[in-house]
Design a protein around this motif. Sequence first.
Motif, PDB file in Angstrom:
ATOM      1  N   GLY A 122      59.963 -35.816  23.310  1.00  0.00           N
ATOM      2  CA  GLY A 122      59.048 -36.496  24.210  1.00  0.00           C
ATOM      3  C   GLY A 122      57.626 -36.490  23.668  1.00  0.00           C
ATOM      4  O   GLY A 122      56.900 -37.493  23.753  1.00  0.00           O
ATOM      5  N   GLU A 125      57.444 -39.199  21.097  1.00  0.00           N
ATOM      6  CA  GLU A 125      57.404 -40.547  21.673  1.00  0.00           C
ATOM      7  C   GLU A 125      56.028 -40.855  22.272  1.00  0.00           C
ATOM      8  O   GLU A 125      55.556 -41.990  22.210  1.00  0.00           O
ATOM      9  CB  GLU A 125      58.487 -40.718  22.746  1.00  0.00           C
ATOM     10  CG  GLU A 125      59.890 -40.897  22.210  1.00  0.00           C
ATOM     11  CD  GLU A 125      60.142 -42.255  21.564  1.00  0.00           C
ATOM     12  OE1 GLU A 125      59.282 -43.155  21.679  1.00  0.00           O
ATOM     13  OE2 GLU A 125      61.196 -42.402  20.927  1.00  0.00           O
ATOM     14  N   GLY A 129      55.390 -43.155  19.568  1.00  0.00           N
ATOM     15  CA  GLY A 129      56.436 -44.104  19.916  1.00  0.00           C
ATOM     16  C   GLY A 129      56.187 -44.950  21.137  1.00  0.00           C
ATOM     17  O   GLY A 129      55.080 -45.444  21.389  1.00  0.00           O
ATOM     18  N   ALA A 130      57.236 -45.094  21.967  1.00  0.00           N
ATOM     19  CA  ALA A 130      57.233 -46.055  23.067  1.00  0.00           C
ATOM     20  C   ALA A 130      56.208 -45.752  24.140  1.00  0.00           C
ATOM     21  O   ALA A 130      55.787 -46.656  24.866  1.00  0.00           O
ATOM     22  CB  ALA A 130      58.627 -46.105  23.697  1.00  0.00           C
ATOM     23  N   VAL A 139      60.351 -38.838  29.355  1.00  0.00           N
ATOM     24  CA  VAL A 139      61.184 -39.252  28.226  1.00  0.00           C
ATOM     25  C   VAL A 139      62.554 -38.621  28.424  1.00  0.00           C
ATOM     26  O   VAL A 139      62.670 -37.395  28.525  1.00  0.00           O
ATOM     27  CB  VAL A 139      60.573 -38.825  26.877  1.00  0.00           C
ATOM     28  CG1 VAL A 139      61.461 -39.291  25.717  1.00  0.00           C
ATOM     29  CG2 VAL A 139      59.165 -39.398  26.721  1.00  0.00           C
ATOM     30  N   PRO A 141      66.195 -38.451  26.862  1.00  0.00           N
ATOM     31  CA  PRO A 141      67.279 -38.685  25.912  1.00  0.00           C
ATOM     32  C   PRO A 141      68.627 -38.435  26.594  1.00  0.00           C
ATOM     33  O   PRO A 141      68.779 -37.468  27.347  1.00  0.00           O
ATOM     34  CB  PRO A 141      67.037 -37.637  24.818  1.00  0.00           C
ATOM     35  CG  PRO A 141      65.682 -37.075  25.083  1.00  0.00           C
ATOM     36  CD  PRO A 141      65.440 -37.242  26.541  1.00  0.00           C
ATOM     37  N   VAL A 250      61.052 -43.436  29.502  1.00  0.00           N
ATOM     38  CA  VAL A 250      61.546 -43.836  28.188  1.00  0.00           C
ATOM     39  C   VAL A 250      62.959 -43.289  28.016  1.00  0.00           C
ATOM     40  O   VAL A 250      63.176 -42.079  28.099  1.00  0.00           O
ATOM     41  CB  VAL A 250      60.632 -43.301  27.069  1.00  0.00           C
ATOM     42  CG1 VAL A 250      61.184 -43.694  25.694  1.00  0.00           C
ATOM     43  CG2 VAL A 250      59.210 -43.821  27.240  1.00  0.00           C
ATOM     44  N   GLY A 252      66.258 -42.595  25.769  1.00  0.00           N
ATOM     45  CA  GLY A 252      66.622 -42.414  24.371  1.00  0.00           C
ATOM     46  C   GLY A 252      68.006 -41.824  24.230  1.00  0.00           C
ATOM     47  O   GLY A 252      68.800 -41.804  25.175  1.00  0.00           O
ATOM     48  N   LYS A 284      61.598 -48.224  29.520  1.00  0.00           N
ATOM     49  CA  LYS A 284      61.492 -48.649  28.134  1.00  0.00           C
ATOM     50  C   LYS A 284      62.521 -47.891  27.304  1.00  0.00           C
ATOM     51  O   LYS A 284      62.931 -46.770  27.665  1.00  0.00           O
ATOM     52  CB  LYS A 284      60.093 -48.370  27.587  1.00  0.00           C
ATOM     53  CG  LYS A 284      58.981 -49.088  28.339  1.00  0.00           C
ATOM     54  CD  LYS A 284      57.621 -48.817  27.715  1.00  0.00           C
ATOM     55  CE  LYS A 284      57.471 -49.506  26.385  1.00  0.00           C
ATOM     56  NZ  LYS A 284      56.089 -49.378  25.857  1.00  0.00           N
ATOM     57  N   ALA A 286      63.405 -45.880  23.875  1.00  0.00           N
ATOM     58  CA  ALA A 286      62.690 -45.076  22.885  1.00  0.00           C
ATOM     59  C   ALA A 286      62.582 -45.835  21.564  1.00  0.00           C
ATOM     60  O   ALA A 286      63.471 -46.609  21.197  1.00  0.00           O
ATOM     61  CB  ALA A 286      63.399 -43.749  22.679  1.00  0.00           C
ATOM     62  N   GLU A 287      61.497 -45.617  20.868  1.00  0.00           N
ATOM     63  CA  GLU A 287      61.271 -46.286  19.589  1.00  0.00           C
ATOM     64  C   GLU A 287      61.665 -45.431  18.393  1.00  0.00           C
ATOM     65  O   GLU A 287      61.902 -45.963  17.309  1.00  0.00           O
ATOM     66  CB  GLU A 287      59.797 -46.680  19.458  1.00  0.00           C
ATOM     67  CG  GLU A 287      59.350 -47.749  20.442  1.00  0.00           C
ATOM     68  CD  GLU A 287      57.897 -48.123  20.271  1.00  0.00           C
ATOM     69  OE1 GLU A 287      57.239 -47.568  19.353  1.00  0.00           O
ATOM     70  OE2 GLU A 287      57.411 -48.964  21.040  1.00  0.00           O
ATOM     71  N   ALA A 292      63.459 -38.494  16.870  1.00  0.00           N
ATOM     72  CA  ALA A 292      62.373 -37.995  17.721  1.00  0.00           C
ATOM     73  C   ALA A 292      62.312 -36.473  17.743  1.00  0.00           C
ATOM     74  O   ALA A 292      61.226 -35.884  17.672  1.00  0.00           O
ATOM     75  CB  ALA A 292      62.531 -38.539  19.138  1.00  0.00           C
TER      76      ALA A 292
END
Length: 308
Positions: A122, A125, A129-130, A139, A141, A250, A252, A284, A286-287, A292
Motif C-alpha cells: 500500500g 501504491e 502507483g494508483a 489498498v 490486494p 485500490v 490489487g 481503481k 493497482a498499477e 508492490a
Amino acid sequence: MTAHAIAVDVGGTEMKAALVAVDHDTARPLRHLRRPTPRGSDGAATADHVVAAVTELVSDLRTGAAEAVDAVGVVVPGVVDEAHGVGVFSANLGWRDVPLRDQLAARIDLPLGFGHDVRAGGLAEVRFGAARGMRDVVVLPIGTGIAAAMVLDGRLYSGGGFAGEIGHVDIGHGEPCGCGSSGCVEAVASSAAVARRYQARTGKDGTAVEVAAAVRAGDPDAQAVWQDAVDALARGLLVLVTVAAPECIVLGGGFAQAGNLLTEPLRARLDGMLAAYHRRPHLKLAELGDTAGCLGAALLATEGLKTP
C-alpha cells in the motif's frame, strides 16, 4: 541519491524477491527471483523454513549484484507487529508470535527493514502507483488472503499491527476460514477461495484467473462462484467505507487481474449498499501489480520507514 535494496515479499504460496534501486520518486527492480514458500509435511510454513529461504534469496541476489547493496527489506503476511519485529499470527502460513526480524537479522549482515506485506504494498501504491497524491486510501490486494493497507490523512495506519484485516470480517455465509472462524470474507472472496469453490462445484482444478476466463465464457458454475466473491468483497468494503471513509479503494493481487470483470459488478454492488451519508470511494486497479510488496519492502529498507 540512489540506494539499492534487496526486497523479499513472503506470500502464502510464493516468495518474491528483487534487487531494487530506490530514489526520491521512483523504485526500479533490477533483478527478480521467485520461489515457492517452503512448507513442512503438515502444510505449515514454519518460521525456520521461511527464514532460511529468505536468507538464501538475499544471498543469491547479493552475489549476482553489480551494485553495492545498502539494505534488505522483508515483508510477511498476517498480523505483524512492526515495532517489535514479530509475526503475531498468520492463518495462511501457520505461525504465531515469531520474532522474525531478530531471526533474520542474525543471518543477514545488512540493515534490515521488516514489515507487513499489504501495508508495504500500500505504501508503494501511494508513493509510486494508483493512489499517488491521495490522502485517504485503502489498498486491497486479493490473493491467498485478503487484508487492507489503510492510509488515513496521508499516514499509513497499522493499529499496532492489527489494522486492515478485512478478510476476517464475518459476513455470515458460514463457510470455515483458515483463521479458525467461519463466515470470513476471505473464505469466499480470496483468489484461493474462488479456485477452491469452483473445484468443489465442478471437480475442475484451476486458478482464479482461469475461473475468470470461465465466467467470460458463460460457465454458470464459474459465474455463481464469482458472484459470491463479488458480494463478499462488497460487504467487506462496506465496513471499510463506513469506518474509514476512503476517497479511493485500490484493488490489487491476482484476483484484480480480472479487471472490469471484477470492478464493474463490485462497484455496482457496493454502490447499492451505500447510503446517502457514506463517502463514495473511487475504485481503481493497482498499477504496480505483484511487485508492490517488493517495492514497499525496498522503501522500508532504504528509508527506515515505520508505521505509526
